[in-house]
Design a protein around this motif. Structure first.
Motif, PDB file in Angstrom:
ATOM      1  N   GLN B  11       0.829  -1.204   0.000  1.00 59.54           N
ATOM      2  CA  GLN B  11       0.000   0.000   0.000  1.00 59.54           C
ATOM      3  C   GLN B  11       0.868   1.261   0.000  1.00 59.54           C
ATOM      4  O   GLN B  11       0.639   2.202  -0.755  1.00 59.54           O
ATOM      5  N   GLY B  12       1.917   1.229   0.847  1.00 59.90           N
ATOM      6  CA  GLY B  12       2.832   2.367   0.919  1.00 59.90           C
ATOM      7  C   GLY B  12       3.518   2.626  -0.413  1.00 59.90           C
ATOM      8  O   GLY B  12       3.684   3.777  -0.829  1.00 59.90           O
ATOM      9  N   LYS B  14       2.412   1.706  -3.415  1.00 59.30           N
ATOM     10  CA  LYS B  14       1.404   2.110  -4.393  1.00 59.30           C
ATOM     11  C   LYS B  14       1.091   3.586  -4.221  1.00 59.30           C
ATOM     12  O   LYS B  14       0.964   4.329  -5.194  1.00 59.30           O
ATOM     13  N   ARG B  15       0.977   4.008  -2.974  1.00 58.04           N
ATOM     14  CA  ARG B  15       0.670   5.433  -2.709  1.00 58.04           C
ATOM     15  C   ARG B  15       1.904   6.311  -2.816  1.00 58.04           C
ATOM     16  O   ARG B  15       1.838   7.508  -2.587  1.00 58.04           O
ATOM     17  N   ARG B  16       3.013   5.699  -3.117  1.00 57.24           N
ATOM     18  CA  ARG B  16       4.310   6.380  -3.244  1.00 57.24           C
ATOM     19  C   ARG B  16       4.697   7.097  -1.953  1.00 57.24           C
ATOM     20  O   ARG B  16       5.336   8.157  -1.988  1.00 57.24           O
ATOM     21  N   GLU B  17       4.316   6.507  -0.801  1.00 57.56           N
ATOM     22  CA  GLU B  17       4.756   7.062   0.483  1.00 57.56           C
ATOM     23  C   GLU B  17       6.265   6.846   0.632  1.00 57.56           C
ATOM     24  O   GLU B  17       6.943   7.602   1.302  1.00 57.56           O
ATOM     25  N   GLY B  63       1.898   3.932 -12.157  1.00 60.81           N
ATOM     26  CA  GLY B  63       0.652   3.342 -11.671  1.00 60.81           C
ATOM     27  C   GLY B  63       0.477   1.898 -12.099  1.00 60.81           C
ATOM     28  O   GLY B  63      -0.612   1.355 -12.040  1.00 60.81           O
TER      29      GLY B  63
END
Lengths: 479, 483
Positions: B11-12, B14-17, B63
């Motif tokens: 998730q991190g 994917k969200r580019r955190e 993406g």
């Protein structure tokens, strides 16, 4: 005492698949060493075998051809032993459950027929090759052959002489080449033979102790190796000794067999089912599909040639030596539409002789069946004599032209005009009064002289039957 | 970042955190800092890892990519990696760079994962403590005087200590589950044939199976999704669709019946029994029913296993002969000398012991009494399980008899060592899927409960484990020294 030899053969047949039995690497012969061995063939860690369906198809084809039971379920096992040309330290083979079960093959020998039992035939992978030359005390390993599919065909101990053994081996060779499952090339090791040999007093039922002669790779050497071994065993027994169960090697240069290892030294192969391969399950559909692909078999064709064409057994045997030869012969018969025996003679004598001299196979023949049939038609319809036909055949061989064209071009058409022949005979009688007088005085062998003169004058084109009849008439008539 | 699960990391990313490069660097740093103590890695591949990470970041920036894209992983050093040496924990393969990837490696690379390196293991996966490795023992992050278990000891220790978010393992007699239990992580041995063995160096071919080792059942599901499936290069892999393991995780457990094999509880250590009681209580709250079942032949698993596995190993390891690749003794005098010294010097004691046992068991005159008999026992054991699964959806028991033992404690006593796999071995003999799930601690050392499923019921096992992990935090605990 009279001794009876008991012989069984184990024949390794390299199957004609494009790729190896458990990998996708090519099986082509003669590539530079180790260029046709992939990671699987090299036994690299973590690699796994996947069975080549084509190899199974060929094995089943063989099984059906010898009327054997095809195992619906067979099992691959590992035969464990160490050798540098055996990359995995085991050979994948079939042990307890082979793909082909009991079958049989009929051999012909001196006008007799004998049915030889086939115990089994199983699929396995070939090993690589150890090369002992050119490495200055070291051994080179070429793994190109490793993983080539083999069908090991084991006969029953039904053979009773070296001649029978060779007849069986030849028959098997003929069959596997005929079926297209093996190229039959013995120099390249595509067809290799181990022979199990024992002797027993004639009339005795129990088998004697056997020895195994390894890897004899020509028909001639098999015969000689077995002959030597029989004589050796008889010598041993007659001098009060016992035959030792052992593996022996045949040395062709010295024409003798030598011990390789005894039973005590025999390997314990520690066979067990290969856990990397599932049991080979063969469906009825698969078997039927292969059965439909089966060609007419040599034995059946041999019998048909005798029956259908009235050939002598020997001729039928020669003409069914290979599928290509028998196909050629039948094509000639079909197209010539004349006496099959004339066709048989021409294929066996003129054509085969020419091919032999030129070192060609039947499928490389410069004269195809169509053109040979064209020639035979002209013999049959009297256009040319058999003698002229041989000339035409030579011209066909070199020119690629058909018989009719050559007969026309060279003016070889037989002279059958009785008037023309009479005229020539009259001239010859007139020109040779002395011989005529001698003939008429009873020197009948001079008849040949007159025939020769006529033939010379007609460049061999005069119809021989007419020449004979007319000459006889004229020579006698004058008397 | 090293405390997060794969789902959280995905998730991190994917969200580019954070980037895959940052994440990868973080784990490479932790390996550098901690692996001197643990010895979990045989080979670290920082350049490859950062290149993989950069490629993943390109995809993620667009993406693109799947759930594992950009996730760092480490491979047990039994899986062949193209161009990267693959030792199998043995001197024999110390210098062996395979020219191919194992299917598991290829599939995980295809899924976008980042290769951190190759993990320590018992030599040729033969061992239960990681002490037979040519590269030295691995230490247990929870107690560095203790073993991490084996043979996938490097995998278990590296995941537990946060040196990698997840790892691959292989399990022939318990080699995923036992170290997972000892190190407090979650490990799954799939059904035999579910995961391809191509490129996975063979120990005992009919028992070996690769699987995921991670922090949670959910993480194992994500990894297994990428690892599982038919492979035409492995004749024993099964051509059967792979279910969506993630989708099954949260299924309700009400009405599920779990069997408790009497034989697993008969002589159980009281502390271990207590741990399992607590887990069962948790499950009862989730609506699970328990039922006693019997696996009458299970007592024969260890002897049967120690005939079958060494037999297959004696043949599988015959290829290490010094002729084509791997270790070769110096200046062999002749062929026999080459064989003898190469194998004497290249293999360690435990591997030699098993080759000797296996060679003996397969010998003419002994085959029927040992190998064939063991195979018959194997069938009986599989039948025991088959009967049990007519009544229940899964089985529950201990993964191991005890928590991790001390280094050196059992090295002098092979039988004692072998018995540490007493609860896991039957699962391999039957070819069933099995999991170890962290279920508590004994004397500060983690222990696991074992869940055993019917053939190809990995989805059910993961579901049962995941619902437990939603209620408990054993799998979230970190060894203090490596937090």
């Amino acid at each position: 005492m009279e001794w009876e030899p008991v012989i069984g053969l184990e024949i390794h047949v390299q199957l004609l698949t494009r790729s190896k039995i458990f990998s996708g690497a090519s099986t082509a012969y003669g590539a530079p060493p180790n260029t046709q061995a992939c990671a699987i063939d090299l036994g690299m860690p973590g690699t796994l075998p996947v069975l080549n369906e084509a190899a199974v198809r060929l094995a089943v084809k063989f099984g059906l051809a010898v009327e054997a039971e095809i195992a619906r379920r067979s099992v691959f096992a590992r035969k464990n032993y160490f050798y540098p040309d055996l990359p995995k330290g085991y050979q994948i083979s079939q042990y307890e459950l082979p793909v082909v079960g009991k079958g049989h093959l009929t051999i012909h020998l001196d006008g007799r027929e004998k049915r030889i039992g086939i115990t089994r035939a199983h699929l396995e992978e070939d090993a690589g090759k150890s090369l002992h030359e050119d490495f200055h005390g070291l051994t080179g390993i070429d793994l190109n052959r490793a993983g080539t599919p083999l069908l090991e065909i084991v006969s029953e101990p039904d053979l009773r002489s070296p001649e029978e053994a060779v007849a069986y081996m030849k028959k098997l060779h003929q069959l596997v080449v005929w079926l297209g499952i093996c190229d039959g090339n013995m120099q390249e090791g595509s067809f290799r033979c181990d022979a199990n040999v024992s002797v027993r007093p004639l009339g005795e039922r129990a088998f004697g102790t056997r020895t195994e002669i390894k890897n004899v790779n020509s028909f001639r050497f098999v015969e000689r190796a077995i002959q030597f071994e029989i004589e050796r065993q008889i010598r041993v027994l007659e001098s009060g000794g016992t035959v030792v169960q052992e593996t022996r090697l045949y040395d062709a240069d010295r024409d003798e067999t030598r011990p390789m290892r005894t039973k005590e030294e025999a390997f314990d192969y520690r066979y067990f089912p290969d856990p990397d391969l599932l049991p080979l399950v063969i469906s009825e559909d698969f078997i039927e599909e292969v059965r439909r692909e089966l060609p007419e078999l040599p034995e059946a064709r041999y019998r048909r040639f005798i029956e259908q064409y009235g050939l002598k057994p020997y001729d039928a045997e020669v003409l069914t030596a290979t599928r290509a030869l028998s196909d050629y012969f039948e094509a000639v018969v079909r197209q010539a539409a004349c006496d099959p025996k004339l066709c048989a003679n021409w294929v066996m004598v003129e054509l085969s002789g020419a091919l032999n001299r030129a070192g060609l196979e039947i499928d490389q023949s410069p004269v195809d069946a169509d053109r040979l049939a064209g020639l035979l038609r002209r013999i049959a319809d009297g256009t040319i004599s058999g003698k002229i036909a041989k000339q035409v055949f030579e011209l066909m061989w070199d020119s690629g032209k058909d018989a009719d064209t050559l007969i026309e071009e060279k003016g070889l058409k037989q002279i059958t005009d009785a008037g023309a022949i009479e005229k020539i005979i009259d001239e010859i009688i007139a020109a040779n009064p002395k011989q005529v007088a001698q003939y008429r005085a009873g020197k009948e062998k001079l008849f040949g002289f007159f025939v020769g003169q006529v033939m010379k004058a007609t460049q061999g084109k005069a119809n021989p039957q007419q020449v004979n009849a007319l000459l006889k008439e004229k020579l006698q008539g004058g008397g | 970042m090293h405390t997060k699960t794969l789902a959280e990391l995905a998730q991190g990313l994917k969200r580019r955190e954070f980037s895959s490069r940052e994440l990868t660097q973080h784990f490479l740093d932790r390996i550098r800092r901690h692996d001197g103590t643990l010895n979990a890695f045989i080979t670290v591949t920082p350049e490859r890892a950062l290149a993989d990470a950069d490629a993943a970041d390109v995809a993620l920036d667009r993406g693109e990519g799947g759930p594992l894209t950009g996730i760092p992983l480490a491979q047990k050093d039994i899986f062949c990696t193209d161009g990267i040496r693959t030792t199998c924990g043995s001197r024999m393969l110390d210098n062996f760079p395979p020219p191919y990837d194992a299917t598991v490696v290829a599939r995980l690379a295809q899924a976008g994962t980042v290769l951190l390196g190759k993990l320590n293991m018992d030599e040729f996966a033969m061992g239960s403590s990681n002490e037979t490795s040519y590269y030295g023992p691995v230490r247990n992050p929870w107690n560095t005087d203790c073993v991490p278990g084996g043979s996938s000891g490097g995998s278990a220790a590296a995941v537990a200590a946060g040196l990698t978010p997840a790892a691959t393992g292989t399990d022939t007699g318990g080699s995923i589950r036992q170290p997972a239990a000892f190190c407090g992580i979650t490990g799954l041995k799939p059904t035999y044939g579910r995961v391809s063995r191509w490129g996975m160096i063979a120990f005992a071919s009919s028992l070996d199976q690769g699987g995921p080792m991670a922090r949670s059942a959910e993480d194992c599901a994500m990894l297994l999704q990428a690892m599982a499936g038919f492979d035409p290069k492995d004749s024993t892999s099964v051509d059967r669709p792979v279910p969506d393991y993630g989708a099954a995780l949260d299924r309700d457990l009400r009405g599920i019946r779990i069997g408790l094999p009497e034989e697993y509880f008969a002589d159980l250590d009281p502390a271990m029994a207590q741990v399992l009681e607590a887990a069962m209580a948790e499950y009862r709250r989730l609506g699970v029913e328990f039922k006693a079942v019997s696996l009458p032949n299970i007592g024969l698993s260890v002897p049967a296993y120690y005939v079958i596995a060494p037999s297959e190993c004696s043949s599988n390891l015959a290829r290490y002969d010094g002729v084509r690749y791997g270790y070769r003794c110096r200046d062999p005098r002749d062929l026999e000398d080459l064989y003898l010294r190469t194998r004497a010097e290249g293999f360690g004691a435990e591997v030699k012991r098993r080759i000797l046992i296996g060679t003996y068991a397969l010998s003419a005159g002994y085959y029927d009494a040992y190998y064939l008999k063991a195979q018959k026992i194997r069938r009986l054991i599989a039948d025991d399980f088959r009967r049990a699964f007519q009544e229940v959806d899964a089985l529950l028991g201990p993964t191991t008899p005890t928590p991790a033992f001390r280094l050196g404690e059992k090295t002098g006593d092979p039988i004692a060592m072998y018995l540490s796999d007493i609860y896991t071995i039957a699962v391999n003999l039957a070819g069933l899927p099995g999991m170890s799930v962290p279920a508590g601690f004994i004397d500060g050392r983690p222990v696991g409960m074992q869940l055993i499923g019917d053939y190809f019921a990995e989805d059910r096992l993961l579901n049962i484990a995941h619902r437990y992990q939603r209620e408990t935090d054993w799998h979230r605990r970190l060894p203090p020294e490596f937090a």
